[in-house]
Design a protein around this motif. Structure first.
Motif: not given
Length: 269
Positions: A86-103
């Motif tokens: 839940i903690a990482l999901g909230a972080l990654i889902g909230s920021y597009r750049r973080v999501r692009a790097v982690c996906e």
């Protein structure tokens, strides 16, 4: 207030849901009883033989020695996975750049079956309870994490802009807007993770046996105590069923507002 002519009876709906919950398991037990009643196969004993063996095998001492440790490991691994997911999901889902790097990394890691990682985890965590908890957490975290990301991404843009205009940002925005809006999707991931956790609990106890349900079932199988082995499988089935019912009750309590809105939208013309 009693239910009137135009008011739905909540007790009737609850009773109907309870009936549907137990109907299929009861039907499967009846089919199993009839199909195995005249069986002479040593590996497929009649259900009546298994049930008569049950009280002698699953005494209070065995429940404390095997069932309780399994439940504690499952709870520890599941809770750890829920917290991290839940903690990482909230972080990654909230920021597009973080999501692009982690996906890409997430897609690679989620494709690795957790049972394959058991020997690797044993190298670093040993064969004790820590290894079993890590195995459970490593499998449970993915449905929670990915569903949380999708739930956070699906937060209504109008509500996000309204929160921003009122100065609700940072942790306050996550608590007041993001997590409540994503909670139906988060609970969907938690439901999937629960079944995965039970499977990995048994697998980890079979790899590094000391105690637990998986260890006990393997011991019965190796000792050719076939009815005893089937009682262990029954305990696993009952455990999964009870945990599913408990999860459903918690979900209905936490997401009461969501189910209320959905039910009202169904009743509206």
């Amino acid at each position: 207030m009693p239910a009137g002519p135009g008011r739905p009876n909540p007790w009737g709906g609850l009773l109907l849901r309870a009936l549907f919950t137990v109907a299929l398991p009861a039907l499967l037990v009846v089919v199993w009883w009839l199909a195995s009643d005249r069986s002479t196969d040593v590996y497929w004993p009649p259900l009546r033989t298994i049930l008569s063996t049950f009280p002698d095998v699953w005494t209070r001492a065995r429940l404390r020695a095997d069932l309780v440790p399994s439940l504690l490991r499952l709870l520890a691994g599941y809770t750890s996975a829920a917290t991290v997911g839940i903690a990482l999901g909230a972080l990654i889902g909230s920021y597009r750049r973080v999501r692009a790097v982690c996906e890409p990394v997430l897609e690679f890691l989620r494709a690795v079956p957790p049972p394959v990682l058991v020997p690797v985890i044993m190298l670093f965590a040993g064969i004790g309870d820590t290894m079993k908890i890590v195995v459970i957490a490593s499998g449970c975290v993915w449905p929670i994490l990915l569903n949380t990301i999708e739930g956070v991404r699906a937060v209504d843009s109008v509500m996000s802009e309204t929160a921003r205009s009122y100065g609700i940002t940072g942790q306050a925005r996550i608590r007041a807007l993001v997590l409540p809006s994503a909670s139906p999707q988060i609970f969907a991931g938690l439901r999937q993770a629960l079944s995965i956790g039970i499977i990995l609990m048994v697998i980890s106890e079979m790899f590094a046996p000391s105690n637990g349900l998986g260890f006990t079932i393997v011991q019965f199988q190796r000792g050719f105590a076939i009815p005893d082995m089937w009682t262990g499988i029954l305990v696993l089935g009952l455990l999964g069923f009870l945990l599913s019912v408990l999860f459903h009750l918690v979900e209905r309590q936490v997401l009461g507002w969501y189910h209320g809105l959905r039910d009202s939208s169904r009743r509206s013309p």
